[in-house]
Enzyme design. Structure first.
Site, short mmCIF file in Angstrom:
data_model
loop_
_atom_site.label_atom_id
_atom_site.label_comp_id
_atom_site.label_asym_id
_atom_site.label_seq_id
_atom_site.Cartn_x
_atom_site.Cartn_y
_atom_site.Cartn_z
CG HIS A 167 -91.07 -22.70 -35.03
ND1 HIS A 167 -92.43 -22.88 -35.12
CD2 HIS A 167 -90.67 -23.43 -33.97
CE1 HIS A 167 -92.84 -23.70 -34.16
NE2 HIS A 167 -91.79 -24.06 -33.44
CD GLN A 181 -92.06 -21.51 -31.18
OE1 GLN A 181 -90.84 -21.43 -31.06
NE2 GLN A 181 -92.75 -22.47 -30.60
N GLY A 205 -86.13 -24.40 -26.69
CA GLY A 205 -85.92 -23.53 -27.85
C GLY A 205 -87.11 -22.61 -28.05
CG HIS A 238 -88.67 -27.82 -33.53
ND1 HIS A 238 -89.58 -28.82 -33.27
CD2 HIS A 238 -89.25 -26.67 -33.07
CE1 HIS A 238 -90.65 -28.31 -32.70
NE2 HIS A 238 -90.47 -26.99 -32.56
CD GLU A 239 -86.99 -23.74 -31.77
OE1 GLU A 239 -87.81 -22.90 -32.17
OE2 GLU A 239 -87.25 -24.59 -30.91
CB CYS A 292 -94.00 -27.61 -30.87
SG CYS A 292 -93.97 -25.95 -31.56
CG LEU A 293 -92.35 -24.17 -25.91
CD1 LEU A 293 -91.45 -23.00 -25.56
CD2 LEU A 293 -92.76 -24.94 -24.66
O1 K1U Z 1 -89.90 -24.61 -30.66
C1 K1U Z 1 -90.45 -24.91 -29.62
O2 K1U Z 1 -91.66 -24.86 -29.53
C2 K1U Z 1 -89.64 -25.39 -28.43
C3 K1U Z 1 -89.54 -26.90 -28.35
C4 K1U Z 1 -88.21 -27.31 -28.95
C5 K1U Z 1 -87.98 -28.75 -29.27
C6 K1U Z 1 -88.23 -29.75 -28.36
C7 K1U Z 1 -87.97 -31.08 -28.70
C8 K1U Z 1 -87.46 -31.39 -29.92
C9 K1U Z 1 -87.24 -30.39 -30.83
C10 K1U Z 1 -87.49 -29.06 -30.51
C11 K1U Z 1 -89.67 -27.29 -26.88
O3 K1U Z 1 -88.90 -26.88 -26.08
S1 K1U Z 1 -90.93 -28.37 -26.42
C12 K1U Z 1 -90.67 -28.62 -24.68
C13 K1U Z 1 -89.53 -29.52 -24.38
O4 K1U Z 1 -89.04 -30.22 -25.25
C14 K1U Z 1 -88.96 -29.59 -23.02
C15 K1U Z 1 -89.52 -28.94 -21.98
C16 K1U Z 1 -88.96 -29.01 -20.71
C17 K1U Z 1 -87.82 -29.73 -20.49
C18 K1U Z 1 -87.23 -30.40 -21.53
C19 K1U Z 1 -87.80 -30.33 -22.81
ZN ZN Z 2 -91.79 -25.46 -31.94
#
Ligand code: K1U
Ligand code: ZN
Length: 167
Positions: free
Chosen positions: A137, A51, A46, A133-134, A91-92
């Protein structure tokens, strides 16, 4: 392909509240394309416009393993929340930190798609968590703010150390 820089916590720009998109235009669609490329490259499931320092209500999500189920939410509004579930989130904007957060396990959301059409979606599991989560943000909230102050302090210290070591 345009990869956009992702703001890292605790940057204060992550706390800005995003404004609704007044009209969905070609420029909006170009931004959505860049956001989805940035999300897939990160890699993530996401990304909210906040972000990438764009303070408009735009979210992209793809929770599929095959990266072929991109969902776009413009001006998303949560209509219903149901149930409670604890799950691990990342979270990225908070690299390397994974923590358990308590959220609703079912969500009904209304939004515009990339053509400016209104749709409603009922989601559960990871998609429901990711939508919440998004949308957080867009409201200026980072997932670590669901945790205790002690955990937040430890996370900030860990990120500071990570940054020192990568300089
Ligand atoms: O909002 C963001 O920063 C993105 C975030 C979203 C998220 C992940 C987990 C639970 C709720 C919301 C991410 O994508 S973190 C990275 C991640 O979860 C992932 C990366 C590679 C493969 C699978 C998952
Ligand atoms: Zn996030």
């Amino acid at each position: 392909m345009a990869l956009l820089p992702i703001i890292k916590y605790p940057d204060p720009r992550l706390h800005k509240v995003a404004k609704p998109v007044a009209a969905v235009t070609q420029q909006t669609r170009k931004l959505i394309k860049d956001m989805s490329e940035t999300m897939y490259a990160a890699p993530g499931i996401g990304l909210a416009a906040t972000q990438i320092d764009v303070h408009e209500q735009i979210v992209v999500i793809d929770v599929s393993e095959t990266h072929d189920e991109l969902r776009v939410f413009i001006n998303p509004v949560i209509l219903e929340l149901d149930g409670v579930e604890e799950s691990e989130e990342g979270c990225l904007s908070v690299p390397g930190i994974y923590e358990t957060v308590k959220r609703a396990n079912r969500v009904k959301v209304q939004a515009l798609n990339e053509n400016g059409e209104t749709f409603q979606l009922e989601a559960d599991g990871l998609l429901a968590v990711c939508i919440q989560h998004e949308i957080d943000h867009l409201q200026g909230k980072v997932f670590v703010e669901h945790l205790s102050h002690l955990k937040q302090t430890r996370i900030r210290a860990k990120l500071k150390k990570q940054r020192r070591e990568t300089l």
